[in-house]
Design an enzyme around this catalytic site. Structure first.
Site, short mmCIF file in Angstrom:
data_model
loop_
_atom_site.label_atom_id
_atom_site.label_comp_id
_atom_site.label_asym_id
_atom_site.label_seq_id
_atom_site.Cartn_x
_atom_site.Cartn_y
_atom_site.Cartn_z
N CYS A 90 -2.23 -0.20 7.51
CA CYS A 90 -1.81 0.80 8.48
C CYS A 90 -0.55 0.32 9.18
O CYS A 90 0.03 -0.68 8.82
CB CYS A 90 -2.92 1.06 9.48
N ARG A 115 3.02 4.91 5.04
CA ARG A 115 2.06 3.89 4.61
C ARG A 115 0.66 4.46 4.42
O ARG A 115 -0.20 3.82 3.84
CB ARG A 115 2.02 2.75 5.65
N TRP A 139 -5.91 3.78 8.93
CA TRP A 139 -6.52 4.26 7.68
C TRP A 139 -7.96 3.77 7.71
O TRP A 139 -8.22 2.58 7.73
CB TRP A 139 -5.75 3.70 6.49
N ASN A 172 -4.58 -4.51 12.14
CA ASN A 172 -4.68 -4.26 10.70
C ASN A 172 -5.49 -5.40 10.10
O ASN A 172 -5.30 -6.56 10.46
CB ASN A 172 -3.30 -4.24 10.05
N GLY A 173 -6.34 -5.09 9.13
CA GLY A 173 -7.15 -6.12 8.51
C GLY A 173 -8.63 -5.80 8.63
O GLY A 173 -9.02 -4.69 9.00
N GLU A 190 0.29 4.24 -16.71
CA GLU A 190 1.10 4.55 -15.53
C GLU A 190 1.27 6.06 -15.35
O GLU A 190 1.22 6.56 -14.23
CB GLU A 190 2.46 3.86 -15.64
N LYS A 239 0.06 8.06 -12.00
CA LYS A 239 0.94 8.87 -11.17
C LYS A 239 0.35 10.25 -10.94
O LYS A 239 0.38 10.79 -9.83
CB LYS A 239 2.33 9.01 -11.82
N GLU A 293 -2.75 10.06 -8.61
CA GLU A 293 -2.38 9.63 -7.26
C GLU A 293 -1.89 10.78 -6.40
O GLU A 293 -2.26 10.89 -5.23
CB GLU A 293 -1.27 8.58 -7.32
N HIS A 319 -12.82 6.36 -30.23
CA HIS A 319 -13.99 5.56 -29.86
C HIS A 319 -14.63 6.07 -28.57
O HIS A 319 -15.21 5.30 -27.81
CB HIS A 319 -13.60 4.09 -29.71
N LYS A 371 0.56 2.64 1.28
CA LYS A 371 1.63 2.03 0.51
C LYS A 371 1.37 0.56 0.26
O LYS A 371 1.55 0.07 -0.85
CB LYS A 371 2.97 2.22 1.24
#
Length: 608
Positions: free
Chosen positions: A2, A27, A74, A100-101, A481, A485, A488, A504, A603
């Site tokens: 955050c 973020r 967050w 934060n943490g 990737e 994207k 996300e 498979h 982020k």
């Protein structure tokens, strides 16, 4: 994960703090709050949702405070509610903390504090910090913070203010980034230097187990044992324009279009014009160790992990050295084998990814040398590595990484060429390999000029519920990737697989409603992937293909073709991912998604 901003100085703190925290909205967060000392009283306002909601609460009020802290949260412990939003205060309302943490032993600490008479208002782990500092406060805020943190297990980046020691901000860090901005008779504490950039480019990065004390006329840093430290003041090289949208609707679109210039920046000064040799300044003092390297382990998360896979293929093919790519989040929990001669490469855009940081600390404990590939100068991973390579692409604001991915592959390619020279000095460098990477920016620009094709395709498939991405060889990581994207930012379920693995299991999902994206460029696996396309076609799947310019054959077999310029197999991922970035972006926009701030994502993932 955050945002934290603290300010002390001659300006009106509330205005400065709100401007700063807005620069950290990218973020990811779900609530916000501000605390400041006004006329000897602690004022605290909170809001659920965007910072704009917090602004509404204090709009039109002419606050004169010169000291304050602000936070975007967050949710981890407790839902996004007013009570759970930061800042948190002690029982008396005289101490305010942003954090934060994760405090891992907060349940234990909370039970002790409640028995001692402290009353809690939230479900968060952070609130225990406010009460612990209250418990130890005897007139000096930094002493109380140091004593409180001795009780804490876990990670933190905190900023604390108090009406009982009002002309002061105390900040401390362990595992969650904090930087001190040094202005003209004003100081900032931030979790991201972009928050203080409009006011100063001079910063000091706090290390783990370090504390900063900011007053109106000076600052100092010290260890948790109260021993003064003397830190190097560093200058931020990028400017405020680089964190503005520059006329684009979203940061993500801006950063997609920045890729030609970003990759030129990543290569600038690193290719000797006469010899074509690669010059990586951050590795100069470690060439002996690199020559002796017998094995490479790449640790990374998310998009950086996908770039690491491309790096694995490059290094094994061209340098002939064994490479493993590990999820950093799993690396230290399985007692990995680190032999003599093992080099660990940590890849992280932010340089603060908690899992990657934990992985390199584990690797160092086992005797490995650490090389970092980061974008953020002065970040924790860059500072803790033995050596490293910066991307030099400027800030990446969009949560969904784009230019960092292609720059990571570019830097891995330069590193591969460098390792070829170190390990096999008698084998001449091939001019065409150097020319190939130098031509990539112009080829990306060509793809960007055909963006309308991706827009049209997005209109057709924006309402799809599922996507499958398939590739082989160097294009398998691109399939991963591309799928990442899409999910996300558009919230469409998507999966990436090696194309041969489709039969498979995933082939059971294919029907007329399942779009399948193949990366089918003209490479060594081209014939095989044509067979995979036929298998999907036979089952009625809608087929979208990324193909090499001039390949007229493939268009007869599929529903849609997006062409990219021809390049070497090794560098194809840099080009083949561009249409997938644009496709994901335009589908997300058409679905009404918040592209730059997708739900539940941040982020920089600075907690495990």
């Amino acid at each position: 994960m955050c945002g934290i901003v603290g300010y002390i100085g001659q300006k009106k703190a509330v205005k400065v703090l709100l401007e700063g925290i807005k620069r950290l909205e990218y973020r990811g967060y779900d609530s916000s709050g501000i605390a400041f000392v006004e006329d000897g009283t602690m004022r605290c306002e909170k809001a659920v949702g965007k910072v704009a909601e917090l602004e509404k609460k204090i709009d039109g009020k002419n606050f004169h405070a010169h000291v304050g802290i602000v936070h975007t949260r967050w949710a981890t412990h407790g839902a996004p509610t007013m009570n759970n939003a930061h800042p948190h205060v002690d029982c008396s309302g005289e101490i305010a903390v942003v954090h934060n943490g994760i405090i891992e032993n907060y349940d234990y600490l909370k039970s002790i504090l409640e028995r001692e008479g402290h009353t809690f208002q939230s479900e968060t782990d952070t609130e225990v910090l406010a009460h612990l500092i209250e418990k130890y406060f005897q007139g000096n805020l930094e002493t109380a913070v140091m004593e409180a943190l001795k009780e804490v297990e876990g990670t933190y980046g905190i900023a604390v203010i108090s009406t009982k020691d009002p002309q002061k901000i105390v900040a401390a860090r362990k595992g969650s980034p904090l930087a001190l901005g040094i202005g003209n008779k004003e100081y900032f504490i931030t979790s991201d230097v972009s928050a203080s950039l409009p006011h100063t480019r001079d910063v000091v990065y706090l290390d783990d187990n370090e504390l900063a004390v900011l007053t109106m006329d000076h600052y100092e840093t010290k260890t948790m044992q109260n021993i003064r430290t003397y830190k190097k003041v560093e200058e931020i090289s990028w400017n405020i324009d680089m964190i503005e949208k520059g006329g684009y609707e979203h940061f993500m679109l801006k950063e997609i279009h920045e890729q030609p210039q970003a990759l030129k920046n990543a290569m600038r000064g690193r290719i000797e014009s006469n010899s074509g040799l690669i010059k990586l300044g951050g590795l100069i003092n470690y060439e002996k160790e690199l020559r002796a390297c017998k094995r490479i382990v790449i640790v990374a998360c998310g998009t950086s992990w996908h770039a690491g896979l491309v790096g694995e293929y490059m290094l094994e093919e061209l340098v002939r050295i064994p490479v493993e790519v590990e999820y950093a989040s799993e690396f230290r929990y399985r007692n990995p084998v680190i032999e003599e001669g093992t080099l660990v490469i940590a890849i992280s855009q932010s340089g603060e990814t908690a899992d990657t940081l934990a992985a390199i600390r584990e690797a160092r404990h086992k005797g490995a040398k650490i090389l970092s590939i980061c974008n953020v100068v002065g970040s924790t991973i860059a500072r803790e590595a033995d050596c490293g390579i910066y991307l030099h692409i400027g800030p990446e604001i969009g949560v969904a990484s784009t230019k960092a991915f292609t720059a990571q592959i570019t830097v891995l390619y330069l590193f591969t060429l460098h390792m070829m020279h170190l390990k096999h000095p008698r084998v001449p460098m091939h001019d065409d390999m150097v020319k190939a990477i130098q031509s990539i920016p112009d080829k990306i620009q060509t793809i960007l000029e055909s963006e309308e094709e991706m827009v049209n395709l997005a209109r057709i498939y924006k309402d799809s519920e599922h996507f499958l991405y398939l590739g082989r060889g160097y294009n398998y990581p691109v399939a991963l990737e591309g799928a990442l994207k899409l999910k996300e930012i558009s919230y469409i379920h998507a999966e990436g697989y090696p194309a041969a693995e489709m039969k498979h299991g995933p082939i059971a999902l294919i029907n007329k409603d399942m779009p399948v994206v193949f990366i089918a460029t003209k490479d060594g696996a081209y014939g095989k992937i044509l067979n995979n396309i036929e298998e999907v076609k036979a089952r009625g799947g809608k087929i979208i293909v990324i193909a090499t310019e001039g390949d007229d054959q493939i268009g007869e077999k599929v529903d849609h073709v997006l062409y990219i310029p021809k390049t070497s197999d090794t560098l194809t991922p840099i080009l083949s991912v561009i249409p997938l970035q644009l496709l994901a972006y335009h589908m997300a926009v058409m679905r009404g998604c918040d592209v730059d701030k997708p739900r539940n994502l941040a982020k920089s993932v600075t907690v495990e």
